[in-house]
Design an enzyme around this catalytic site. Sequence first.
Site, PDB file in Angstrom:
ATOM      1  N   ARG A 148      10.959  -1.372   8.861  1.00 28.57           N
ATOM      2  CA  ARG A 148      10.003  -2.136   9.652  1.00 28.57           C
ATOM      3  C   ARG A 148      10.671  -3.231  10.457  1.00 28.57           C
ATOM      4  NH1 ARG A 148       5.251  -1.072   6.286  1.00 28.57           N
ATOM      5  NH2 ARG A 148       3.426  -2.093   7.168  1.00 28.57           N
ATOM      6  N   ARG A 206     -11.243   2.388   5.303  1.00 24.52           N
ATOM      7  CA  ARG A 206     -10.348   3.055   4.349  1.00 24.52           C
ATOM      8  C   ARG A 206     -10.664   2.718   2.900  1.00 24.52           C
ATOM      9  NH1 ARG A 206      -4.128   2.342   4.911  1.00 24.52           N
ATOM     10  NH2 ARG A 206      -4.745   0.157   5.132  1.00 24.52           N
ATOM     11  N   ARG A 255      -8.222  -2.013  -0.248  1.00 27.31           N
ATOM     12  CA  ARG A 255      -7.047  -2.872  -0.347  1.00 27.31           C
ATOM     13  C   ARG A 255      -7.367  -4.317   0.014  1.00 27.31           C
ATOM     14  NH1 ARG A 255      -2.290   0.309   2.645  1.00 27.31           N
ATOM     15  NH2 ARG A 255      -2.005  -1.754   3.566  1.00 27.31           N
ATOM     16  N   LYS A 268       0.122   7.063   8.580  1.00 30.75           N
ATOM     17  CA  LYS A 268       1.420   7.396   7.981  1.00 30.75           C
ATOM     18  C   LYS A 268       1.242   7.910   6.551  1.00 30.75           C
ATOM     19  CE  LYS A 268       2.897   3.111   8.493  1.00 30.75           C
ATOM     20  NZ  LYS A 268       1.733   2.461   9.127  1.00 30.75           N
TER      21      LYS A 268
HETATM   22  P1  AP5 Z   1      -3.502   5.683   6.416  1.00 34.01           P
HETATM   23  O1  AP5 Z   1      -2.887   7.024   6.283  1.00 34.01           O
HETATM   24  O2  AP5 Z   1      -3.800   4.925   5.189  1.00 34.01           O
HETATM   25  O3  AP5 Z   1      -2.655   4.784   7.457  1.00 34.01           O
HETATM   26  P2  AP5 Z   1      -1.242   4.109   7.306  1.00 34.01           P
HETATM   27  O4  AP5 Z   1      -0.520   4.274   8.595  1.00 34.01           O
HETATM   28  O5  AP5 Z   1      -0.547   4.577   6.078  1.00 34.01           O
HETATM   29  O6  AP5 Z   1      -1.712   2.610   7.187  1.00 34.01           O
HETATM   30  P3  AP5 Z   1      -1.330   1.418   6.235  1.00 34.01           P
HETATM   31  O7  AP5 Z   1      -2.369   0.363   6.441  1.00 34.01           O
HETATM   32  O8  AP5 Z   1      -1.097   1.885   4.839  1.00 34.01           O
HETATM   33  O9  AP5 Z   1      -0.031   0.940   6.856  1.00 34.01           O
HETATM   34  P4  AP5 Z   1       0.525  -0.420   6.729  1.00 34.01           P
HETATM   35  O10 AP5 Z   1       1.804  -0.163   7.431  1.00 34.01           O
HETATM   36  O11 AP5 Z   1      -0.264  -1.556   7.207  1.00 34.01           O
HETATM   37  O12 AP5 Z   1       0.539  -0.680   5.153  1.00 34.01           O
HETATM   38  P5  AP5 Z   1       1.690  -0.585   4.081  1.00 34.01           P
HETATM   39  O13 AP5 Z   1       1.075  -0.182   2.808  1.00 34.01           O
HETATM   40  O14 AP5 Z   1       2.861   0.141   4.607  1.00 34.01           O
HETATM   41  O15 AP5 Z   1      -4.830   5.846   7.306  1.00 34.01           O
HETATM   42  C1  AP5 Z   1      -5.699   4.756   7.558  1.00 34.01           C
HETATM   43  C2  AP5 Z   1      -7.171   5.221   7.503  1.00 34.01           C
HETATM   44  O16 AP5 Z   1      -7.441   6.112   8.585  1.00 34.01           O
HETATM   45  C3  AP5 Z   1      -7.523   5.994   6.233  1.00 34.01           C
HETATM   46  O17 AP5 Z   1      -8.830   5.652   5.856  1.00 34.01           O
HETATM   47  C4  AP5 Z   1      -7.438   7.478   6.665  1.00 34.01           C
HETATM   48  O18 AP5 Z   1      -8.337   8.283   5.915  1.00 34.01           O
HETATM   49  C5  AP5 Z   1      -7.839   7.408   8.124  1.00 34.01           C
HETATM   50  N1  AP5 Z   1      -7.131   8.367   8.977  1.00 34.01           N
HETATM   51  C6  AP5 Z   1      -5.816   8.729   8.889  1.00 34.01           C
HETATM   52  N2  AP5 Z   1      -5.489   9.593   9.873  1.00 34.01           N
HETATM   53  C7  AP5 Z   1      -6.625   9.771  10.606  1.00 34.01           C
HETATM   54  C8  AP5 Z   1      -6.930  10.560  11.763  1.00 34.01           C
HETATM   55  N3  AP5 Z   1      -5.985  11.314  12.382  1.00 34.01           N
HETATM   56  N4  AP5 Z   1      -8.188  10.509  12.264  1.00 34.01           N
HETATM   57  C9  AP5 Z   1      -9.141   9.723  11.672  1.00 34.01           C
HETATM   58  N5  AP5 Z   1      -8.924   8.979  10.548  1.00 34.01           N
HETATM   59  C10 AP5 Z   1      -7.664   8.987  10.023  1.00 34.01           C
HETATM   60  O19 AP5 Z   1       2.120  -2.136   3.995  1.00 34.01           O
HETATM   61  C11 AP5 Z   1       1.300  -3.125   3.448  1.00 34.01           C
HETATM   62  C12 AP5 Z   1       2.038  -4.457   3.394  1.00 34.01           C
HETATM   63  O20 AP5 Z   1       3.193  -4.335   2.557  1.00 34.01           O
HETATM   64  C13 AP5 Z   1       2.594  -4.972   4.719  1.00 34.01           C
HETATM   65  O21 AP5 Z   1       1.624  -5.705   5.436  1.00 34.01           O
HETATM   66  C14 AP5 Z   1       3.760  -5.857   4.242  1.00 34.01           C
HETATM   67  O22 AP5 Z   1       3.291  -7.090   3.737  1.00 34.01           O
HETATM   68  C15 AP5 Z   1       4.301  -5.065   3.078  1.00 34.01           C
HETATM   69  N6  AP5 Z   1       5.361  -4.098   3.458  1.00 34.01           N
HETATM   70  C16 AP5 Z   1       5.302  -2.742   3.343  1.00 34.01           C
HETATM   71  N7  AP5 Z   1       6.446  -2.175   3.772  1.00 34.01           N
HETATM   72  C17 AP5 Z   1       7.244  -3.198   4.162  1.00 34.01           C
HETATM   73  C18 AP5 Z   1       8.559  -3.249   4.731  1.00 34.01           C
HETATM   74  N8  AP5 Z   1       9.271  -2.114   4.970  1.00 34.01           N
HETATM   75  N9  AP5 Z   1       9.079  -4.463   5.027  1.00 34.01           N
HETATM   76  C19 AP5 Z   1       8.391  -5.606   4.793  1.00 34.01           C
HETATM   77  N10 AP5 Z   1       7.132  -5.619   4.274  1.00 34.01           N
HETATM   78  C20 AP5 Z   1       6.564  -4.426   3.963  1.00 34.01           C
END
Ligand code: AP5
Length: 215
Positions: free
Chosen positions: A86, A125, A159, A13
């Site tokens: 979410r 990552r 992270r 994402k």
């Molecule tokens: P990346 O693009 O970083 O993936 P992502 O989907 O953004 O993954 P996240 O881990 O950031 O999502 P998340 O939902 O767990 O974390 P968030 O920060 O939202 O890609 C991942 C890796 O793969 C990278 O190394 C990239 O280079 C590689 N890659 C990408 N595309 C590829 C492809 N096509 N092929 C090969 N490699 C590829 O949330 C973190 C925490 O915050 C949550 O756990 C929660 O505690 C809190 N939080 C955030 N939002 C909320 C909410 N709305 N409500 C409640 N809690 C929340």
Amino acid sequence: INIILLGPPGAGKGTQARQLVEERGMTQLSTGDMLREARNSDSAMGKIVADVMDRGELVTDEIVIGLIREKLGEGGKGFIFDGFPRTLAQADALQRLVAEMDQKIDAVIEMRVDDNALVSRISGRFTCGNCGEVYHDETRPTAKPGVCDVCGSTDLRRRADDNADSLKTRLLEYYKKTSPLIGYYYAKGSLTTVDGLQDIDKVSAAIAKIVNRIP
Ligand code: AP5
Ligand code: ZN
């Protein structure tokens, strides 16, 4: 136009959101990034948020909806919601917030990636602490080891929640609380699914096709 990128942790994402920002000048609203900023801010909220995030659980709807509400005035060319909503409560709140601005959600893009791939994506990552660019040890390394391609910074970080224990909880949280949104948006007629297992460029092309179809 406003779009939602929906998918499990590591689906790509953030990577795709940054691409859309660069190509279309849209505004990325990543609640994950906002919460990471809040946790570094030494506030009371920051401490609560840090514990919850490190465990891999979801932060309360109230906090997250508040963060989004603050940012919604700022997007000229539309928003990319990355990691929000979410929960169903967050989805309902978003619906109300965009309606208040006389806008709507134009597309919800589900990025589908199987769990095995998520584990290797998350464990490889790293991100630039200065500009936020997202890299991967194998699939998207920096051109020069230890140096960000975009801004030249050497502040490359992993992270705190990218470990096996937190990832397990993050996946469970996704399946319990977030995956029902797939049915919710499907029923509303706004869901499109892309194969997130393809190369980054192919996923970008699939997303561009969807965005270009929005009138
Ligand atoms: P990346 O693009 O970083 O993936 P992502 O989907 O953004 O993954 P996240 O881990 O950031 O999502 P998340 O939902 O767990 O974390 P968030 O920060 O939202 O890609 C991942 C890796 O793969 C990278 O190394 C990239 O280079 C590689 N890659 C990408 N595309 C590829 C492809 N096509 N092929 C090969 N490699 C590829 O949330 C973190 C925490 O915050 C949550 O756990 C929660 O505690 C809190 N939080 C955030 N939002 C909320 C909410 N709305 N409500 C409640 N809690 C929340
Ligand atoms: Zn950088």
